[in-house]
Design a protein around this motif. Structure first.
Motif, PDB file in Angstrom:
ATOM      1  N   PRO A  24       0.823  -1.197   0.000  1.00 51.48           N
ATOM      2  CA  PRO A  24       0.000   0.000   0.000  1.00 51.48           C
ATOM      3  C   PRO A  24       0.865   1.257   0.000  1.00 51.48           C
ATOM      4  O   PRO A  24       1.920   1.287   0.639  1.00 51.48           O
ATOM      5  N   LEU A  25       0.417   2.265  -0.713  1.00 55.22           N
ATOM      6  CA  LEU A  25       1.213   3.489  -0.807  1.00 55.22           C
ATOM      7  C   LEU A  25       0.537   4.612  -0.037  1.00 55.22           C
ATOM      8  O   LEU A  25      -0.674   4.647   0.083  1.00 55.22           O
ATOM      9  N   ALA A  26       1.339   5.560   0.427  1.00 57.65           N
ATOM     10  CA  ALA A  26       0.758   6.758   1.013  1.00 57.65           C
ATOM     11  C   ALA A  26       0.225   7.609  -0.135  1.00 57.65           C
ATOM     12  O   ALA A  26       0.778   7.606  -1.230  1.00 57.65           O
ATOM     13  N   VAL A  27      -0.882   8.307   0.138  1.00 52.77           N
ATOM     14  CA  VAL A  27      -1.554   9.037  -0.938  1.00 52.77           C
ATOM     15  C   VAL A  27      -0.637  10.049  -1.618  1.00 52.77           C
ATOM     16  O   VAL A  27      -0.598  10.145  -2.848  1.00 52.77           O
ATOM     17  N   ASN A  28       0.155  10.777  -0.827  1.00 50.47           N
ATOM     18  CA  ASN A  28       1.002  11.803  -1.425  1.00 50.47           C
ATOM     19  C   ASN A  28       2.048  11.220  -2.351  1.00 50.47           C
ATOM     20  O   ASN A  28       2.320  11.748  -3.424  1.00 50.47           O
ATOM     21  N   ARG A  29       2.621  10.089  -1.910  1.00 52.72           N
ATOM     22  CA  ARG A  29       3.641   9.449  -2.724  1.00 52.72           C
ATOM     23  C   ARG A  29       3.028   8.969  -4.042  1.00 52.72           C
ATOM     24  O   ARG A  29       3.603   9.127  -5.119  1.00 52.72           O
ATOM     25  N   LEU A  30       1.839   8.435  -3.904  1.00 50.88           N
ATOM     26  CA  LEU A  30       1.128   7.945  -5.077  1.00 50.88           C
ATOM     27  C   LEU A  30       0.836   9.094  -6.045  1.00 50.88           C
ATOM     28  O   LEU A  30       1.071   8.987  -7.255  1.00 50.88           O
ATOM     29  N   ALA A  31       0.331  10.202  -5.505  1.00 56.12           N
ATOM     30  CA  ALA A  31      -0.019  11.335  -6.366  1.00 56.12           C
ATOM     31  C   ALA A  31       1.225  11.855  -7.077  1.00 56.12           C
ATOM     32  O   ALA A  31       1.188  12.174  -8.265  1.00 56.12           O
ATOM     33  N   ARG A  32       2.357  11.892  -6.361  1.00 56.55           N
ATOM     34  CA  ARG A  32       3.608  12.334  -6.981  1.00 56.55           C
ATOM     35  C   ARG A  32       4.009  11.399  -8.111  1.00 56.55           C
ATOM     36  O   ARG A  32       4.406  11.820  -9.176  1.00 56.55           O
ATOM     37  N   LEU A  33       3.841  10.102  -7.810  1.00 53.86           N
ATOM     38  CA  LEU A  33       4.208   9.070  -8.787  1.00 53.86           C
ATOM     39  C   LEU A  33       3.443   9.252 -10.084  1.00 53.86           C
ATOM     40  O   LEU A  33       4.007   9.287 -11.164  1.00 53.86           O
ATOM     41  N   PHE A  34       2.114   9.383  -9.978  1.00 55.03           N
ATOM     42  CA  PHE A  34       1.420   9.484 -11.255  1.00 55.03           C
ATOM     43  C   PHE A  34       1.394  10.886 -11.827  1.00 55.03           C
ATOM     44  O   PHE A  34       1.112  11.073 -12.991  1.00 55.03           O
ATOM     45  N   THR A  35       1.782  11.886 -11.031  1.00 50.89           N
ATOM     46  CA  THR A  35       1.974  13.210 -11.628  1.00 50.89           C
ATOM     47  C   THR A  35       3.160  13.152 -12.576  1.00 50.89           C
ATOM     48  O   THR A  35       3.114  13.681 -13.683  1.00 50.89           O
ATOM     49  N   LYS A  52      -7.838  16.819  -2.241  1.00 48.87           N
ATOM     50  CA  LYS A  52      -6.458  17.213  -1.876  1.00 48.87           C
ATOM     51  C   LYS A  52      -5.510  17.054  -3.058  1.00 48.87           C
ATOM     52  O   LYS A  52      -4.696  17.935  -3.348  1.00 48.87           O
ATOM     53  N   ILE A  53      -5.606  15.899  -3.728  1.00 47.03           N
ATOM     54  CA  ILE A  53      -4.697  15.648  -4.850  1.00 47.03           C
ATOM     55  C   ILE A  53      -4.930  16.692  -5.940  1.00 47.03           C
ATOM     56  O   ILE A  53      -3.981  17.206  -6.536  1.00 47.03           O
ATOM     57  N   ALA A  54      -6.213  17.007  -6.175  1.00 39.78           N
ATOM     58  CA  ALA A  54      -6.524  17.991  -7.224  1.00 39.78           C
ATOM     59  C   ALA A  54      -5.885  19.327  -6.888  1.00 39.78           C
ATOM     60  O   ALA A  54      -5.263  19.965  -7.748  1.00 39.78           O
ATOM     61  N   SER A  55      -5.990  19.756  -5.624  1.00 36.53           N
ATOM     62  CA  SER A  55      -5.440  21.082  -5.321  1.00 36.53           C
ATOM     63  C   SER A  55      -3.920  21.042  -5.175  1.00 36.53           C
ATOM     64  O   SER A  55      -3.237  21.969  -5.584  1.00 36.53           O
TER      65      SER A  55
END
Ligand code: ADP
Ligand code: UDP
Length: 231
Positions: free
Chosen positions: A37-48, A80-83
């Motif tokens: 499982p990934l932390a949300v921020n790390r995940l968002a960075r990854l797919f950004t 959060k990810i959107a902003s």
């Protein structure tokens, strides 16, 4: 306290549908074992960064489907990810609720379906998402709470002509989801105990197979540290 937690578990008496739900849970553990499982921020960075390199222009935007049971935190994290990362956030549920509020012809059917915790016909939802994607003209998009079933998935791929680039799955315990839904306090017609029971069954029997499908295609990123600290 114990009694309250037991009540929140909402176990139905044994029936064919609860058997179906537990076999789904078994299948889920079977098909999604290896992913950390990934932390949300790390995940968002990854797919950004994936959106920046692979694709991600307004003709062919980077698409992340965000799935998880009712109350698992999809909307909260997408906001959060959107902003934080500049994604457009398209919530299928919000698009349907706007359609109801607009007083359109389809509104009544959508409202009845949501009240019962069932799934709105695919053509209606896909058309709303397609239009919202076109209007947003964004190069990276979070589609929150869709597809809900295999028929939704197939209709999206047929009408939009695309698969998602990634699928984020918020895996949250059922008792936690129930507690959150009952405390959501947004005046939603479906946040009552009867409809919640149906939504959980619909999630297990119809949405888990979609997650399994994308998992078999290597597209699922699971997030399950959804207690408190990821808010
Ligand atoms: N990590 C968390 N811990 C506790 N409560 C949360 C958390 N994430 C979301 N919530 C709350 O739970 C409720 C459901 O969250 P929401 O994001 O609307 O879920 P979903 O979009 O998956 O239905 C909301 O009231 C929200 O504030
Ligand atoms: O693609 C979708 C998304 C939502 N819904 C309906 O809208 C309700 C609320 O969905 P939302 O994603 O807003 O909330 P959640 O159930 O995840 O808390 C669902 O129970 C369904 O009745 C639907 O039919 N198709």
């Amino acid at each position: 306290m114990w009694r309250r937690r037991r009540a929140l578990l909402l176990r139905s008496p044994p029936s064919s549908s609860s058997t179906a739900a537990s076999s789904c849970q078994h299948r889920r553990r079977h098909l999604l074992p290896s992913e950390e499982p990934l932390a949300v921020n790390r995940l968002a960075r990854l797919f950004t960064s994936q959106a920046g390199s692979d694709c991600g222009n307004s003709q062919k935007p980077f698409i992340a489907f965000v799935l998880g049971g009712p109350g698992s935190g999809k909307g909260t994290q997408c906001t959060k990810i959107a902003s934080d990362f500049g994604f457009a956030h398209l919530s299928a549920g919000d698009l349907l609720r706007h359609e109801i509020a607009s007083g359109s012809e389809k509104g009544e059917l959508i409202l009845d379906t949501i009240k019962e915790g069932r799934i709105v016909p695919s053509e209606i939802t896909v058309e709303l998402i397609r239009k919202a994607m076109e209007t947003s003209n964004a190069n990276k998009v979070l589609i929150d709470g869709f597809p809900r079933c295999e028929e939704n998935r197939i209709a999206f791929e047929r009408i939009v002509g695309r698969e998602p680039d990634v699928v984020v799955f918020f895996d949250c315990p059922e008792d936690e989801m129930v507690k959150r839904l009952l405390g959501r306090n947004q005046g939603r017609v479906d946040d009552n105990i009867e409809t919640i029971k149906t939504r959980l069954k619909v999630f297990e029997s119809l949405n888990i197979p979609v997650i399994d499908y994308y998992s078999s295609r290597g597209k699922v990123r699971k997030v399950n540290k959804c207690h408190g600290h990821c808010r």
